[in-house]
Design an enzyme around this catalytic site. Sequence first.
Site, PDB file in Angstrom:
ATOM      1  N   SER A 162       0.892  -1.139  -0.031  1.00 42.19           N
ATOM      2  CA  SER A 162       0.120  -0.009  -0.016  1.00 42.19           C
ATOM      3  C   SER A 162       0.911   1.143   0.110  1.00 42.19           C
ATOM      4  O   SER A 162       2.276   1.005   0.365  1.00 42.19           O
ATOM      5  CB  SER A 162      -0.848   0.003   1.132  1.00 42.19           C
ATOM      6  OG  SER A 162      -1.580   1.098   1.300  1.00 42.19           O
ATOM      7  N   TYR A 175      -2.338  -1.057  10.495  1.00 43.29           N
ATOM      8  CA  TYR A 175      -2.247  -1.247   8.969  1.00 43.29           C
ATOM      9  C   TYR A 175      -1.053  -0.887   8.421  1.00 43.29           C
ATOM     10  O   TYR A 175      -0.388  -1.667   7.748  1.00 43.29           O
ATOM     11  CB  TYR A 175      -3.393  -0.597   8.388  1.00 43.29           C
ATOM     12  CG  TYR A 175      -3.636  -0.876   6.740  1.00 43.29           C
ATOM     13  CD1 TYR A 175      -4.190  -1.911   6.631  1.00 43.29           C
ATOM     14  CD2 TYR A 175      -3.226   0.173   6.077  1.00 43.29           C
ATOM     15  CE1 TYR A 175      -4.409  -2.433   5.099  1.00 43.29           C
ATOM     16  CE2 TYR A 175      -3.321  -0.043   4.517  1.00 43.29           C
ATOM     17  CZ  TYR A 175      -4.033  -1.423   4.209  1.00 43.29           C
ATOM     18  OH  TYR A 175      -4.082  -1.682   2.959  1.00 43.29           O
ATOM     19  N   LYS A 179       2.178  -2.962   6.482  1.00 45.00           N
ATOM     20  CA  LYS A 179       2.609  -2.730   5.233  1.00 45.00           C
ATOM     21  C   LYS A 179       4.080  -2.205   5.142  1.00 45.00           C
ATOM     22  O   LYS A 179       4.681  -2.616   4.303  1.00 45.00           O
ATOM     23  CB  LYS A 179       1.538  -1.723   4.539  1.00 45.00           C
ATOM     24  CG  LYS A 179       0.241  -2.282   4.339  1.00 45.00           C
ATOM     25  CD  LYS A 179       0.082  -3.488   3.487  1.00 45.00           C
ATOM     26  CE  LYS A 179      -1.271  -3.788   3.430  1.00 45.00           C
ATOM     27  NZ  LYS A 179      -1.421  -5.347   2.308  1.00 45.00           N
TER      28      LYS A 179
HETATM   29  N1  LIG Z   1      -8.552  -1.019  -1.419  1.00 44.99           N
HETATM   30  C1  LIG Z   1      -7.574  -0.200  -1.182  1.00 44.99           C
HETATM   31  O1  LIG Z   1      -7.596   0.917  -1.118  1.00 44.99           O
HETATM   32  C2  LIG Z   1      -6.083  -0.587  -0.866  1.00 44.99           C
HETATM   33  C3  LIG Z   1      -5.138   0.246  -1.070  1.00 44.99           C
HETATM   34  C4  LIG Z   1      -4.065  -0.267  -0.995  1.00 44.99           C
HETATM   35  C5  LIG Z   1      -3.835  -1.576  -0.624  1.00 44.99           C
HETATM   36  N2  LIG Z   1      -4.894  -2.476  -0.545  1.00 44.99           N
HETATM   37  C6  LIG Z   1      -4.386  -3.831  -0.173  1.00 44.99           C
HETATM   38  O2  LIG Z   1      -5.081  -4.730  -1.131  1.00 44.99           O
HETATM   39  C7  LIG Z   1      -5.382  -5.899  -0.655  1.00 44.99           C
HETATM   40  C8  LIG Z   1      -6.785  -6.112  -1.165  1.00 44.99           C
HETATM   41  O3  LIG Z   1      -7.575  -5.204  -0.780  1.00 44.99           O
HETATM   42  P1  LIG Z   1      -9.084  -5.068  -1.410  1.00 44.99           P
HETATM   43  O4  LIG Z   1      -9.175  -3.607  -1.093  1.00 44.99           O
HETATM   44  O5  LIG Z   1      -9.177  -5.759  -2.817  1.00 44.99           O
HETATM   45  O6  LIG Z   1      -9.916  -5.888  -0.183  1.00 44.99           O
HETATM   46  P2  LIG Z   1     -11.204  -6.674  -0.453  1.00 44.99           P
HETATM   47  O7  LIG Z   1     -12.243  -6.340  -1.477  1.00 44.99           O
HETATM   48  O8  LIG Z   1     -11.812  -6.679   1.057  1.00 44.99           O
HETATM   49  O9  LIG Z   1     -10.627  -8.306  -0.645  1.00 44.99           O
HETATM   50  C9  LIG Z   1      -9.902  -8.878   0.471  1.00 44.99           C
HETATM   51  C10 LIG Z   1      -9.538 -10.401  -0.098  1.00 44.99           C
HETATM   52  O10 LIG Z   1      -8.861 -11.061   0.760  1.00 44.99           O
HETATM   53  C11 LIG Z   1      -9.448 -12.314   1.001  1.00 44.99           C
HETATM   54  N3  LIG Z   1      -9.292 -12.586   2.228  1.00 44.99           N
HETATM   55  C12 LIG Z   1      -9.324 -11.909   3.567  1.00 44.99           C
HETATM   56  N4  LIG Z   1      -9.086 -12.789   4.466  1.00 44.99           N
HETATM   57  C13 LIG Z   1      -8.577 -14.099   4.252  1.00 44.99           C
HETATM   58  C14 LIG Z   1      -7.940 -15.012   4.539  1.00 44.99           C
HETATM   59  N5  LIG Z   1      -7.900 -15.297   5.796  1.00 44.99           N
HETATM   60  N6  LIG Z   1      -7.607 -15.992   3.910  1.00 44.99           N
HETATM   61  C15 LIG Z   1      -7.706 -15.783   2.279  1.00 44.99           C
HETATM   62  N7  LIG Z   1      -8.421 -14.858   1.987  1.00 44.99           N
HETATM   63  C16 LIG Z   1      -8.561 -13.913   2.792  1.00 44.99           C
HETATM   64  C17 LIG Z   1     -11.116 -11.995   0.809  1.00 44.99           C
HETATM   65  O11 LIG Z   1     -11.673 -13.122   0.340  1.00 44.99           O
HETATM   66  P3  LIG Z   1     -12.568 -14.097   1.385  1.00 44.99           P
HETATM   67  O12 LIG Z   1     -13.548 -13.154   2.058  1.00 44.99           O
HETATM   68  O13 LIG Z   1     -13.368 -15.097   0.313  1.00 44.99           O
HETATM   69  O14 LIG Z   1     -11.553 -14.936   2.168  1.00 44.99           O
HETATM   70  C18 LIG Z   1     -11.017 -10.988  -0.455  1.00 44.99           C
HETATM   71  O15 LIG Z   1     -10.964 -11.793  -1.583  1.00 44.99           O
HETATM   72  C19 LIG Z   1      -5.218  -6.145   0.610  1.00 44.99           C
HETATM   73  O16 LIG Z   1      -4.036  -6.486   1.267  1.00 44.99           O
HETATM   74  C20 LIG Z   1      -5.167  -4.223   1.190  1.00 44.99           C
HETATM   75  O17 LIG Z   1      -4.344  -4.114   2.241  1.00 44.99           O
HETATM   76  C21 LIG Z   1      -5.964  -2.142  -0.841  1.00 44.99           C
END
Ligand SMILES: NC(=O)c1ccc[n+]([C@@H]2O[C@H](COP(=O)([O-])OP(=O)(O)OC[C@H]3O[C@@H](n4cnc5c(N)ncnc54)[C@H](OP(=O)(O)O)[C@@H]3O)[C@@H](O)[C@H]2O)c1
Length: 270
Positions: A162, A175, A179
């Site tokens: 991130s 968080y 990261k």
């Molecule tokens: N969105 C943002 O603004 C943003 C910005 C920077 C970085 N990120 C990073 O990007 C990544 C994805 O975020 P996102 O925004 O796409 O979030 P999201 O839409 O909430 O997706 C999270 C994913 O992680 C899976 N997950 C959660 N816990 C898990 C576990 N214990 N084992 C296996 N899978 C698990 C969930 O699937 P299930 O529930 O089916 O397990 C889901 O597919 C994260 O690492 C986040 O920190 C996000």
Amino acid sequence: MTDSNASDPAAGPGFPVELPRPPSFRLEGRTALVTGASSGIGLGCAVALADAGAKVVLAARRQSRLEALVATFRGRGWAAEALALDIADVEATARAVTQYGPFDVLVNSAGLARHGPAVDTATADFDAVMGLNLRGAYFLTQAVARGLIAAGKPGSLITVSSQMGHVGGIDRAVYCASKFAVEGFTKAMAIEWGGYGIRVNTLCPTFIRTPLTEPTFKDPERVRWIEEKIKLGRVGEVPDVMGSVVYLASDAAALVTGTALMVDGGWTAD
Ligand SMILES: NC(=O)c1ccc[n+]([C@@H]2O[C@H](COP(=O)([O-])OP(=O)(O)OC[C@H]3O[C@@H](n4cnc5c(N)ncnc54)[C@H](OP(=O)(O)O)[C@@H]3O)[C@@H](O)[C@H]2O)c1
């Protein structure tokens, strides 16, 4: 402009010169494991890699959702498999990697956030965030690297970190800690595994509209903060990360390791 200067005497005796060959962004013949593939950024990465020619293994906990996605991928003519896994269970995850690997590409996108003031952080929230974002990603990266080293194959291991792996953010001490730690292991692993041709990098998005950020986007004060910080003047959408993951996975990034690819609209530029 003329279509050819082959007869131009000014072109000299060495004409035509040999041009450098552009690297390929294609991923045919590669198998990619993408965690968090049931939602948001992970799903976007899985689609982008499949569209670039990779066989994609979609991993997350919600098996029925993964199966529906795999059916949709196959409907597009893409090779895809579902792998229901809790990444926080590092032993089960390592066993799955041994069973289904080796994987040429890994994208660690499974992640979670428990935002709140640092003075109020509960140990349970700290452990949950670290258990998945750091411990889960660390040991999965280790497991995939072990498989590649045993098979004598190169690879590209990517963690969705991130911008918060590079700067602080309001209510984001845990968080950010997770990261920043990801950035650390990425650099150290890149040093250790460069000799095997295994590249290790992070992809660092700004705020992207996904289920994870839904609560943040409901808070007008936070939205003002976000819009002020992103120089390009808009929040990110999932397609904004899709080109970057293909780049890092492909031979186009053959000399890129131990670094972070910022996809942050300029958030960290000042
Ligand atoms: N969105 C943002 O603004 C943003 C910005 C920077 C970085 N990120 C990073 O990007 C990544 C994805 O975020 P996102 O925004 O796409 O979030 P999201 O839409 O909430 O997706 C999270 C994913 O992680 C899976 N997950 C959660 N816990 C898990 C576990 N214990 N084992 C296996 N899978 C698990 C969930 O699937 P299930 O529930 O089916 O397990 C889901 O597919 C994260 O690492 C986040 O920190 C996000």
